[in-house]
Design an enzyme around this catalytic site. Structure first.
Site, PDB file in Angstrom:
ATOM      1  N   ASP A 123       2.882   8.082  -4.815  1.00 23.33           N
ATOM      2  CA  ASP A 123       2.408   6.931  -4.263  1.00 23.33           C
ATOM      3  C   ASP A 123       0.488   8.039  -3.459  1.00 23.33           C
ATOM      4  OD1 ASP A 123       2.070   4.589  -2.582  1.00 23.33           O
ATOM      5  OD2 ASP A 123       2.507   5.428  -0.817  1.00 23.33           O
TER       6      ASP A 123
ATOM      7  N   SER B 280       1.989  -3.549   6.597  1.00 17.97           N
ATOM      8  CA  SER B 280       2.727  -3.750   8.539  1.00 17.97           C
ATOM      9  C   SER B 280       1.862  -4.882   9.112  1.00 17.97           C
ATOM     10  CB  SER B 280       2.634  -2.390   8.437  1.00 17.97           C
ATOM     11  OG  SER B 280       3.436  -1.078   7.764  1.00 17.97           O
TER      12      SER B 280
END
Length: 288
Positions: free
Chosen positions: A80, A211
């Site tokens: 990532d 989020s």
């Protein structure tokens, strides 16, 4: 069921759901999410950021590979936010089956050049590449960012970028941020922009930094063009909030086997919600 990122995302792109990419930073988290995904029969991606990789080390990847080989659901091991060509190559050598090169803070031409170089190397060994176009910034010091200014992805730029790089999936900036949102900040996805980009780009699209975004928005995104959604802060907050609670009850508590199960359970409540929200539950059957 170990596969490449493309091996997981092509099916999701065609079937109209999003694969969860859970950022993992210790083995208890990894084992817990692995068991959950098997229980829900959901394909998933083990996402490991360079900082997380520095923490867990290369031998951890060997354990992840071993678990993936005996998994009943498709699983890819993904770097990532790889920061350089060299970092990506090292990750491939150490067993990652999918990589991201993030040159999004660089000028367009430079982002294209770096991404194309990574694509050529990864494709030579049968692996897939994710890149990022546009910047989403970060809300806290833990966010994978580097960009202080948010730049939304333009559809015409996305078309050109994909054509020139040959990248397999593309992370786009449509109204999310890395990290947790501060009090008073209202996140909002630009869903019309997503539809515009998806109408001109056929490869899987990726959403980072979701989020605290409303479930309604994330759910719509997962079914209207986003094929992979990264989850890091939400599961880590749940995991460590429970750990603080468990440790606070007994100052003499010291054995991980008495501490971590409750933390994994709390984390998996959040992870299961994401899996169902993304439409990934039960989708492992599509890969057989």
């Amino acid at each position: 069921m170990l596969t490449s990122g493309d091996g997981v995302l092509k099916v999701a792109n065609e079937a109209g759901f999003a694969v969860p990419a859970f950022n993992i930073s210790d083995y208890a988290m990894f084992a817990g999410i692995s068991d959950l995904c098997e229980e829900l029969q959901a394909p998933w991606i083990v996402a490991i950021h360079p900082d997380e990789y520095a923490h867990v080390g290369p031998d951890f990847i060997k354990a992840v590979i071993a678990r993936a080989h005996r998994s009943s659901v498709p699983m890819a091991i993904h770097l990532d936010h790889g920061g350089s060509y060299e970092q990506v190559i090292t990750s491939i050598q150490n067993g990652f089956t999918s990589v991201m090169i993030d040159a999004s803070i660089k000028p367009f031409a430079e982002n294209v050049a770096i991404t194309k170089k990574v694509v050529e190397a990864a494709h030579a060994v049968g692996l897939s590449v994710e890149a990022e176009l546009g910047t989403i910034g970060a809300n806290d010091s833990y966010g994978e960012s580097g960009a202080s200014v948010v730049i939304h992805t333009k559809p015409e730029d996305a078309v050109k970028f994909v054509e020139e790089t040959g990248v397999d999936s593309l992370a786009i900036a449509i109204g999310t941020f890395h990290g947790l949102y501060p009090a008073g900040m209202k996140p909002e996805l630009k869903l019309e922009l997503l539809k515009e980009i998806k109408s001109v780009v056929s490869i899987p699209l990726v959403l980072h930094g979701g989020s605290n975004n409303p479930d309604t928005e994330i759910g719509i995104a997962a079914h209207t063009g986003i094929s992979k959604i990264n989850i890091s802060s939400d599961i880590k907050v749940a995991y460590h909030a429970k750990m603080r609670e468990v440790l606070g009850d007994d100052p003499k508590l010291r054995e991980p086997l008495m501490i971590q199960p409750a933390c994994v359970e709390a984390m998996n409540v959040v992870a299961a919600h994401k899996i169902n929200l993304f439409g990934a539950a039960g989708k492992a059957a599509l890969y057989r």
